[in-house]
Structures are given as C-alpha cells and as structure tokens.
Design a protein around this motif. Sequence first.
Motif: not given
Length: 336
Positions: A53-59, A161-163, A49-50
């Motif tokens: 800007e839109r909250g935590p994302v699983q990558v 997944p988009t960061v 998890t990283v």
Amino acid sequence: MSPVGEHATTVRRTPLRLLLAGLAALLVLAGCGGGGESSGGGASGETRTVESERGPVQVPAAPQRIAVLSGGLAGDLFTLEAPVVAADPRVLGVQNDASGFPPSWSAQAQQQGTARLASEGAGLSIEQVAAARPDLIIGGGQGFTAAQAANAYPQLQQIAPTVLLPAFTQWQDQLTRIADVVGRADRVPGLLQAYQDRAAQVRGALRVPPQPTVFLYQARDGKSYVITPTAALPRIATDLGFTADDVITKADNPPLFGTGDSFEVSQELLPRVADAPTAIFVPIGQTPLDQLRTNPVYARLPAVAANNAYEVPSSSFRPDYQGAMTTLDTFATLFR
C-alpha cells in the motif's frame, strides 16, 4: 466509529534515535547468537519486489522470521506454513484459547514458538516488533490493527522490510496476496481447489432453507448491523446454494461501514430491512443468537419468528482460509 473499536489507533511510540539505538543493539546480539539469523534478510540473502500500500517493497525471497501485525492476516501465513516469529493474536469477535491465540491457528503458533505482539486492549508496541528480529513485517488488512500499522510505518521500516496489505473483502484475494508476499504462491491453487471441492460436497448434501437470506450481527454496544451481499460470508453461502437478500435496496442505499461489508440499521428499520425468511447471525458482539431471540426487536423478524434463524462462528464474518473452511463445515452441520 466502529461498533467493535476498529478505528482505535493506539501506537506506543519511541523516540527515533532511541529506537535506532535499540535496533542496533538487537542486531549485534542477533549476530552473536545461535542460528546466524539477522533482521532484514532471508536465509539465502536473495530479495524480490512485491507491491504494498506504500509502494513497491524489496522483501526476502524466502523470509525466515515474519512478524504479522494483524490477527486477521496471521491465519493465512500459518495455512501457507510460513515461519511466523511474532503475531498480533486479535481477530474480530473471536475469543482466544488458553495459549492467548485464536483456536484456528493456536496449535501452529505454539509449535513454531510464535510470540504474541499484543494482549487484549493493548496497542502496537514497536519495541516488541523489534525484539522479535523479523526479516519481514506484514500489516494492513481490515480493522484497527491496519490503522496501527499504517501510523507506525516509518518506525517499522527501520526494523525490517514492511508490507502493508489492502483491506480485502474476499478471503481468496487475501490468501493469494499473502502467498505472493512470502514466496509461496505455488500453494494457493491446491488450497483453492480444496475449498471448491469441499463446497461442492457440502452443497450436494444441504437442505437449503427458504430463500433469500439476510446476514446480521449485533455489536457490543447493542447496535444492529446487516452484512452486505458482496461480503465474504454471503459469498460463501452463495457457493452453497443460498441467495443473499438485497438489503442495500431495502435500506435505501445506506452508508457502508469499514470496507463496505456491513451497515448499521436502527431498531425501527431493522424489521423492514431484515425481513428475509431465513437469517444467519454472527456473534461478533459476544451476544449469542439464543439471547437475541428474547430481544423484542429481533423476535419480530420473520426468520426468528419462524425458527429459521441460525448462528455461525464470528470467524465466518471476515474469514481467512481456515475460517472459510470452518464456515463450510458449519453450514454442513446446520443444514443437513
């Protein structure tokens, strides 16, 4: 409005049901094709998890097919030797080489077989991103490409997944954050140390001109902009013994442009704001310093009149790691 079109937000949109159908077809083809790669997972299938800007994302813990939607971010991925399957090649003020990529990372992009996500003047194509079959999408940063990625975020999430990264002012912060997203944080200390070592080497051999220094650029529309002392380029110059002039005070605390790294100055006020004995110009608007010297407004500046005006590459304005290193080399050449 940006002097170089930074707030353009063109996105080629596709109805969601058609997009999902297309994605399903791409995933089927990916499963049948060689290599066994699929969208949304790394080679190991492990995730982490990283922050985004839109909250935590699983990558993916070890992404294998990264699509980067901003040329200003892509260079750091290549510096980290991350696998970039597709990249937007546009970098503010930088002209691409014959390959269609910026010269600073053209060789790496060609070696990896990186696909170009957009051509000059084109908007973000969701179809192009999906066709690249990424397992990780990275967007954000500075400029109009950040707005494009933000607008397309719901569609991008359907692909992988988009960061979305924030707009970094300093290249060190950007490099560190990108490295964390792609699981290569262990490479950052060595890169930062290499910069510090090179900066110390350059500083020890420099002939620093009269100080303080003002940093400027002219946009494509002819408007004049002054770069703030806290922006990346003046910070690099400070590492080399330069002193950035207090242009904010001289301009009576003007409204700042973009992420706060520059502000517009009228031709009437420019001689007052940019009266430092040394000036460094960035040709973002594709107008070289030699041409600006013939402009009556710029010719009046003390630094220009005294022949203490210098030019650095456009990549020095909002540099990635390679841009910062190139800036050091440029200073070493200009101020021997």
